[in-house]
Design an enzyme around this catalytic site. Structure first.
Site, PDB file in Angstrom:
ATOM      1  N   THR A 133       0.840  -1.187   0.000  1.00 45.08           N
ATOM      2  CA  THR A 133       0.000   0.000   0.000  1.00 45.08           C
ATOM      3  C   THR A 133       0.881   1.244   0.000  1.00 45.08           C
ATOM      4  OG1 THR A 133      -1.919   1.035   1.049  1.00 45.08           O
ATOM      5  CG2 THR A 133      -0.300   0.021   2.524  1.00 45.08           C
ATOM      6  N   LYS A 188       3.646   1.350  -3.867  1.00 51.00           N
ATOM      7  CA  LYS A 188       3.113   0.588  -5.008  1.00 51.00           C
ATOM      8  C   LYS A 188       3.956   0.739  -6.272  1.00 51.00           C
ATOM      9  CE  LYS A 188      -1.705   0.424  -3.502  1.00 51.00           C
ATOM     10  NZ  LYS A 188      -3.112   0.687  -3.870  1.00 51.00           N
ATOM     11  N   ALA A 224      -7.374  11.521 -11.384  1.00 51.64           N
ATOM     12  CA  ALA A 224      -6.480  10.917 -12.378  1.00 51.64           C
ATOM     13  C   ALA A 224      -5.177  10.443 -11.742  1.00 51.64           C
ATOM     14  CB  ALA A 224      -6.193  11.917 -13.500  1.00 51.64           C
ATOM     15  N   ASN A 240     -10.458  15.623 -14.026  1.00 51.32           N
ATOM     16  CA  ASN A 240      -9.514  15.873 -12.940  1.00 51.32           C
ATOM     17  C   ASN A 240      -9.267  17.375 -12.815  1.00 51.32           C
ATOM     18  OD1 ASN A 240      -7.538  14.720 -10.995  1.00 51.32           O
ATOM     19  ND2 ASN A 240      -6.035  15.722 -12.311  1.00 51.32           N
ATOM     20  N   LYS A 290      -3.465  15.747 -16.598  1.00 52.49           N
ATOM     21  CA  LYS A 290      -3.303  14.414 -16.004  1.00 52.49           C
ATOM     22  C   LYS A 290      -4.389  13.464 -16.499  1.00 52.49           C
ATOM     23  CE  LYS A 290      -0.845  15.666 -11.760  1.00 52.49           C
ATOM     24  NZ  LYS A 290      -0.866  15.618 -10.275  1.00 52.49           N
TER      25      LYS A 290
END
EC number: 1.1.1.25
Length: 282
Positions: free
Chosen positions: A62, A66, A128, A151, A156
């Protein structure tokens, strides 16, 4: 022999994953342990290596690791490749590491559990970032007719469109578009808020007219009470609101199946987790 699994993050003490995987394992007689591991921000790779060297079979990942996990993998699922991030690591028999991204699969599983087939649905995705990017391929593969991404920073959103319209020789080219938040018009069957705005009690700056009496709103955030975004959606007349707790359980279930070859009962665990959440001190 008991197999070892873990979730890595920083922070990690809040993680529901050990509880979820413990509940998955109990009725299936799967012999495993699952712990939460706090990795130093600059020490994820070393922590993961130590875990695998000590007999670890697989791990969830997490925030904020990632993307680092993605870079460490020897092989990747299609979802992970396009997400650019990994939340599930598997140590294979040949010693290599496979990376998967089950976040979007968990979202789709939860949507289907609540709404039935997504075939032909018009979906608005707000945000995004990594959470949005991870769910795009699973949504498209579930058969939605149109995905609109919006977004605060329009570039993005457009970048995500460019990434996904180039997949499979343009197979998704006519189904993914980016629209400025203040230019959103039309009706959507499902609106997904992938931003973390609700955690601060805030709302993404989208116009209220995008919500109709037929619209279902989904907030990836969750809590003991209705999230800020879902409260707003209900006040604008949304047909139904869903929070992200089912997505959390769903992505965990996909990880569990990848590791164990067993499909756990998500609804029982979701009910337990919801009750647990409501009982926690405010």
């Amino acid at each position: 022999m008991t197999d070892k699994y873990a979730v890595f993050g920083n922070p990690i003490s809040h993680s529901k994953s050990p509880f979820i995987h413990g509940q998955f394992a109990a009725p299936t007689q799967e012999l495993l342990t699952y712990e939460a591991i706090l990795a130093p921000v600059d020490g994820f790779e070393a922590s993961l290596t130590a875990f695998f060297n000590a007999g670890g079979k697989g791990a969830n990942v997490t925030v904020p690791f990632k993307e680092q996990a993605f870079a460490l993998c020897d092989s990747l699922s299609p979802e992970a490749k396009l997400a650019g991030a990994v939340n599930t690591l598997s140590l294979l028999a040949d010693g290599t590491i496979r990376g998967d991204n089950t976040d979007g699969l968990g979202l789709v599983a939860d949507l289907i559990a609540n709404l039935g087939s997504l075939q032909g649905k018009r979906v608005l995705l707000i945000g995004a970032g990594g959470a949005a990017r991870g769910c795009i391929l699973p949504l498209l593969n579930a058969g939605i007719a149109q995905l609109t991404i919006s977004n605060r920073t329009h570039t993005k959103a457009q970048l995500l469109v460019d990434i996904f319209t180039s997949v499979d020789n343009g197979a998704f080219a006519n189904r993914v578009t980016a629209v400025e938040m203040n230019e959103l018009v039309g009706e959507f069957d499902i609106i997904i808020n992938s931003t973390s705005a609700s955690l601060a009690g805030e709302l993404p700056p989208v116009p209220a007219h995008i919500i109709t009496p037929q619209t279902v709103c989904y907030d990836m955030m969750y809590g003991a009470s209705v999230t800020a975004f879902n409260q707003w959606a209900l006040s604008q007349g949304a047909a139904k609101v869903i929070d992200g707790l089912g997505m959390l359980v769903g992505q965990a279930a996909k990880s569990f199946t990848l590791w164990r070859g067993v499909e756990p009962d998500t609804q029982v665990v979701l009910t337990l987790l919801r009750d647990k959440l409501k009982a926690e001190p405010k």
